[in-house]
Design a protein around this motif. Structure first.
Motif, PDB file in Angstrom:
ATOM      1  N   LEU A 150     -13.001 -20.349  35.312  1.00  0.00           N
ATOM      2  CA  LEU A 150     -12.053 -19.269  35.602  1.00  0.00           C
ATOM      3  C   LEU A 150     -12.759 -17.917  35.668  1.00  0.00           C
ATOM      4  O   LEU A 150     -12.452 -17.072  36.534  1.00  0.00           O
ATOM      5  N   GLN A 151     -13.705 -17.712  34.752  1.00  0.00           N
ATOM      6  CA  GLN A 151     -14.454 -16.445  34.784  1.00  0.00           C
ATOM      7  C   GLN A 151     -15.273 -16.350  36.065  1.00  0.00           C
ATOM      8  O   GLN A 151     -15.365 -15.279  36.683  1.00  0.00           O
ATOM      9  N   ALA A 152     -15.842 -17.451  36.496  1.00  0.00           N
ATOM     10  CA  ALA A 152     -16.625 -17.443  37.741  1.00  0.00           C
ATOM     11  C   ALA A 152     -15.699 -17.157  38.930  1.00  0.00           C
ATOM     12  O   ALA A 152     -16.055 -16.387  39.839  1.00  0.00           O
ATOM     13  N   LEU A 153     -14.515 -17.775  38.942  1.00  0.00           N
ATOM     14  CA  LEU A 153     -13.558 -17.518  40.013  1.00  0.00           C
ATOM     15  C   LEU A 153     -13.100 -16.060  40.019  1.00  0.00           C
ATOM     16  O   LEU A 153     -12.947 -15.434  41.066  1.00  0.00           O
ATOM     17  N   ARG A 154     -12.866 -15.502  38.860  1.00  0.00           N
ATOM     18  CA  ARG A 154     -12.445 -14.104  38.767  1.00  0.00           C
ATOM     19  C   ARG A 154     -13.514 -13.186  39.318  1.00  0.00           C
ATOM     20  O   ARG A 154     -13.211 -12.219  40.036  1.00  0.00           O
ATOM     21  N   THR A 158     -12.969 -10.857  42.450  1.00  0.00           N
ATOM     22  CA  THR A 158     -13.201  -9.418  42.324  1.00  0.00           C
ATOM     23  C   THR A 158     -14.240  -8.956  43.359  1.00  0.00           C
ATOM     24  O   THR A 158     -14.078  -7.911  43.984  1.00  0.00           O
ATOM     25  N   ALA A 159     -15.240  -9.764  43.580  1.00  0.00           N
ATOM     26  CA  ALA A 159     -16.265  -9.413  44.579  1.00  0.00           C
ATOM     27  C   ALA A 159     -15.685  -9.462  45.980  1.00  0.00           C
ATOM     28  O   ALA A 159     -15.996  -8.612  46.827  1.00  0.00           O
ATOM     29  N   LEU A 160     -14.775 -10.376  46.275  1.00  0.00           N
ATOM     30  CA  LEU A 160     -14.142 -10.438  47.587  1.00  0.00           C
ATOM     31  C   LEU A 160     -13.175  -9.271  47.782  1.00  0.00           C
ATOM     32  O   LEU A 160     -13.042  -8.755  48.865  1.00  0.00           O
ATOM     33  N   GLY A 161     -12.498  -8.916  46.744  1.00  0.00           N
ATOM     34  CA  GLY A 161     -11.551  -7.804  46.844  1.00  0.00           C
ATOM     35  C   GLY A 161     -12.290  -6.470  47.004  1.00  0.00           C
ATOM     36  O   GLY A 161     -11.789  -5.571  47.671  1.00  0.00           O
ATOM     37  N   ASP A 162     -13.440  -6.323  46.545  1.00  0.00           N
ATOM     38  CA  ASP A 162     -14.224  -5.111  46.691  1.00  0.00           C
ATOM     39  C   ASP A 162     -14.766  -5.024  48.115  1.00  0.00           C
ATOM     40  O   ASP A 162     -14.933  -3.929  48.640  1.00  0.00           O
ATOM     41  N   ARG A 163     -14.993  -6.039  48.783  1.00  0.00           N
ATOM     42  CA  ARG A 163     -15.533  -6.036  50.133  1.00  0.00           C
ATOM     43  C   ARG A 163     -14.453  -5.661  51.129  1.00  0.00           C
ATOM     44  O   ARG A 163     -14.732  -5.064  52.158  1.00  0.00           O
TER      45      ARG A 163
END
Length: 164
Positions: A150-154, A158-163
């Motif tokens: 779950l932490q890896a997915l988050r 988060t990295a996709l949402g920043d892009r």
């Protein structure tokens, strides 16, 4: 030649000595006392089928007659009864001890059975508890793996949402 004042020797043969009634009575009383002492010292010998001979008073002339000799063993119905009484008095304590031994042995066996069943029950409980602990460890490991995923997915989200 005899000296004065000394009576002549008795005319009895040399091998025999006359015993007075008083001496004979004392000998018989001493014999009875000795037999009584033997019976007191060895009570297990008393009543084994032979009755102790009771001395009769001495005859008038101080000699034992053949009729005065006691019988060695008086047998008959009374002796059988005394044997039965002795046997039953010996068997009752033996049976009592045997019954007590059986009861004690039964109680010991029941106690051992109860202890064994308690130990088996505790063993089963420990086995069940160890299985639950191992299942809990497995569950904890699965949860920690899921938390890491779950932490890896988050992080990925988060990295996709920043892009964008």
């Amino acid at each position: 030649m005899q000296s004065q004042g000394v009576p002549p020797a008795p005319s009895t043969p040399l091998g025999f000595v006359q015993i007075s009634d008083k001496d004979l009575t004392e000998i018989e009383l001493h014999s009875v006392d000795s037999i009584s002492d033997l019976h007191r010292a060895h009570p297990e010998q008393h009543g084994k089928g032979c009755r102790p001979a009771r001395p009769k008073p001495p005859s008038i002339n101080g000699k034992l007659q053949s009729l005065d000799k006691p019988a060695i063993c008086q047998s008959g119905h009374q002796m059988r009864r005394s044997h039965l009484k002795q046997l039953s008095s010996m068997c009752i304590p033996c049976m009592w001890r045997y019954s007590l031994a059986c009861v004690a042995l039964t109680l010991i066996l029941l106690t051992l059975i109860l202890i064994f069943s308690f130990l088996v029950q505790q063993s089963r409980a420990l086995h069940t508890l160890s299985e639950m602990v191992s299942q809990r460890q497995e569950t904890t490991e699965e949860i920690s793996i899921l938390i890491q995923e779950l932490q890896a997915l988050r992080r990925n989200l988060t990295a996709l949402g920043d892009r964008h």
